[in-house]
Design an enzyme around this catalytic site. Sequence first.
Site, PDB file in Angstrom:
ATOM      1  N   ASP A 109       0.852  -1.199   0.000  1.00 26.06           N
ATOM      2  CA  ASP A 109       0.000   0.000   0.000  1.00 26.06           C
ATOM      3  C   ASP A 109       0.885   1.246   0.000  1.00 26.06           C
ATOM      4  O   ASP A 109       1.990   1.196  -0.517  1.00 26.06           O
ATOM      5  CB  ASP A 109      -0.963  -0.054   1.198  1.00 26.06           C
ATOM      6  CG  ASP A 109      -2.253   0.691   0.906  1.00 26.06           C
ATOM      7  OD1 ASP A 109      -2.171   1.889   0.618  1.00 26.06           O
ATOM      8  OD2 ASP A 109      -3.329   0.082   0.966  1.00 26.06           O
TER       9      ASP A 109
ATOM     10  N   HIS B 274       2.338   2.052  -3.191  1.00 27.83           N
ATOM     11  CA  HIS B 274       1.521   3.104  -3.802  1.00 27.83           C
ATOM     12  C   HIS B 274       2.137   4.491  -3.688  1.00 27.83           C
ATOM     13  O   HIS B 274       1.469   5.492  -3.922  1.00 27.83           O
ATOM     14  CB  HIS B 274       0.121   3.109  -3.183  1.00 27.83           C
ATOM     15  CG  HIS B 274      -0.636   1.829  -3.393  1.00 27.83           C
ATOM     16  ND1 HIS B 274      -1.893   1.611  -2.899  1.00 27.83           N
ATOM     17  CD2 HIS B 274      -0.300   0.697  -4.055  1.00 27.83           C
ATOM     18  CE1 HIS B 274      -2.295   0.396  -3.243  1.00 27.83           C
ATOM     19  NE2 HIS B 274      -1.343  -0.186  -3.941  1.00 27.83           N
TER      20      HIS B 274
END
Length: 404
Positions: A221, A244
């Site tokens: 993430d 991310h």
Amino acid sequence: MNNMNMNFKLPFAFALVLFLAQLGECQPGVFDVTKYGAKPNEDISKALLSAFKEACNSKTPSKVVIPKGNFLMNQVRLEWNCKAPLELQIHATLKAPPNPNQLKHDMEWLTVNHIDHFTLSGGGILDGQGEQGWAQNDCKNSESCSKLPNNLSFNFLTNSLISDITSLDSKLFHINVLGCKNLTFHGINIKAPAESLNTDGIHVARSRGVNITNSQIGTGDDCISIGDGVQEMHITNVTCGPGHGISVGSLGKSPGELPVVGVFVQNCTFIDTDNGVRVKTWPASHDGVVRDLHFEDIIVQNVSNPVVIDQGYCPYNQCKKELPSQVKISKVSFKNIKGTSRTQEAIQLMCSKGVPCEGVEVGDIDIKYSGNEGPAKSTCENVDPSLVGKQHPPVCSTTPAQSS
Ligand SMILES: *[C@@H]1O[C@H](CO)[C@@H](O)[C@H](O)[C@H]1NC(C)=O
Ligand SMILES: *[C@@H]1O[C@H](CO)[C@@H](O)[C@H](O)[C@H]1NC(C)=O
Ligand SMILES: *[C@@H]1O[C@H](CO)[C@@H](O)[C@H](O)[C@H]1NC(C)=O
Ligand SMILES: *[C@@H]1O[C@H](CO)[C@@H](O)[C@H](O)[C@H]1NC(C)=O
Ligand SMILES: *[C@@H]1O[C@H](CO)[C@@H](O)[C@H](O)[C@H]1NC(C)=O
Ligand SMILES: *[C@H]1O[C@H](CO)[C@@H](O)[C@H](O)[C@H]1NC(C)=O
């Protein structure tokens, strides 16, 4: 001091040192968990807590030491009214219980709360053993999914340092920071597979003066995510990937969020990430303020979307997308960003039609699209950035949807 005095004092000092050395392992100020019953490959939670409580009561600076070796650790919360600076040295590999059902849901794995002058160091490894937990994570289908514990949680620390620590395979966020002032992360290594859900590297909220330097973060993430109420945060020489990227937000989902003011991201590298630097706010949002964000000297390698402002962020498609975000973004700069993008969308500045972005500055940009569908491009909405230096691709130059 004259010579005679020296001659008299030196042997005396030497004898004192010998005497202290003979006290052996009981070095003053050092609290070794193995003296409190910690044994390799067994749960050291109780021993750690006992050592910590004694150290915390010490009126002079103290060290709690977890020596080299493999130890198990259940959920532990270190929280006490410490009387002097305290250092926790983890030289060991600590493993969390693999089965998330064995863990209390209202507690992180390792929590450190309310200490002034806390240091965590030692080069150790915190292994969250998240694999079983990831399989149970249903965040894709449900919003109320944050039931797995985070790996490390630092709350209300002041003037503190977390250095030289590895966090592996956390069940959820690796490191969660709340309510801290003057907290530095240095030499942190975070690793979890690209496909692990919600394993954000470092999440910081409601804190002032948090710095992250010389660290490597690869997760499923966000590399670093910045929540509401963050001020004066400096992120320097951090390498992110996979994951991310570095995100401010998402913001605007809850009422009463505090402003994000003063975030400086410098000398950072993104490798194989979905995003590079990103600001995200929800549509149909509550009011909010984001001001003074500066992204400078950034390298992107094979990044899907290197530069993103997304004020219509709605990951699970459960928003009223037609209503604009009310989070006001201003004074944002992107300077000297170079490398390659995996999609044509190198630059996306998608600001809110309700509160258009203001004071956006774009400096030198040199991003090449690595595919063959055409050149890299930029997309802009409700923003009129000032351009300084050279931009490749051109930024916001041919967009019809400028704010009026
Ligand atoms: C944080 O550091 C600054 C500058 O060194 C100092 O002025 C401030 O008092 C510190 N904050 C706390 C809570 O100690
Ligand atoms: C964070 O970094 C900035 C810029 O280098 C520096 O001015 C500030 O004092 C640092 N804060 C802490 C808590 O070290
Ligand atoms: C940047 O961080 C890495 C560790 O991730 C370190 O090896 C390197 O020396 C740092 N570079 C600078 C200029 O501090
Ligand atoms: C970024 O890196 C360059 C080259 O290594 C160095 O000269 C500069 O001081 C660094 N900037 C920061 C803010 O650390
Ligand atoms: C680019 O990133 C993607 C996604 O992480 C990865 O699958 C691919 O192998 C990378 N390509 C190169 C050339 O490194
Ligand atoms: C790391 O893993 C442990 C065990 O699952 C968990 O309690 C802890 O909160 C995790 N840390 C973070 C920051 O996610």
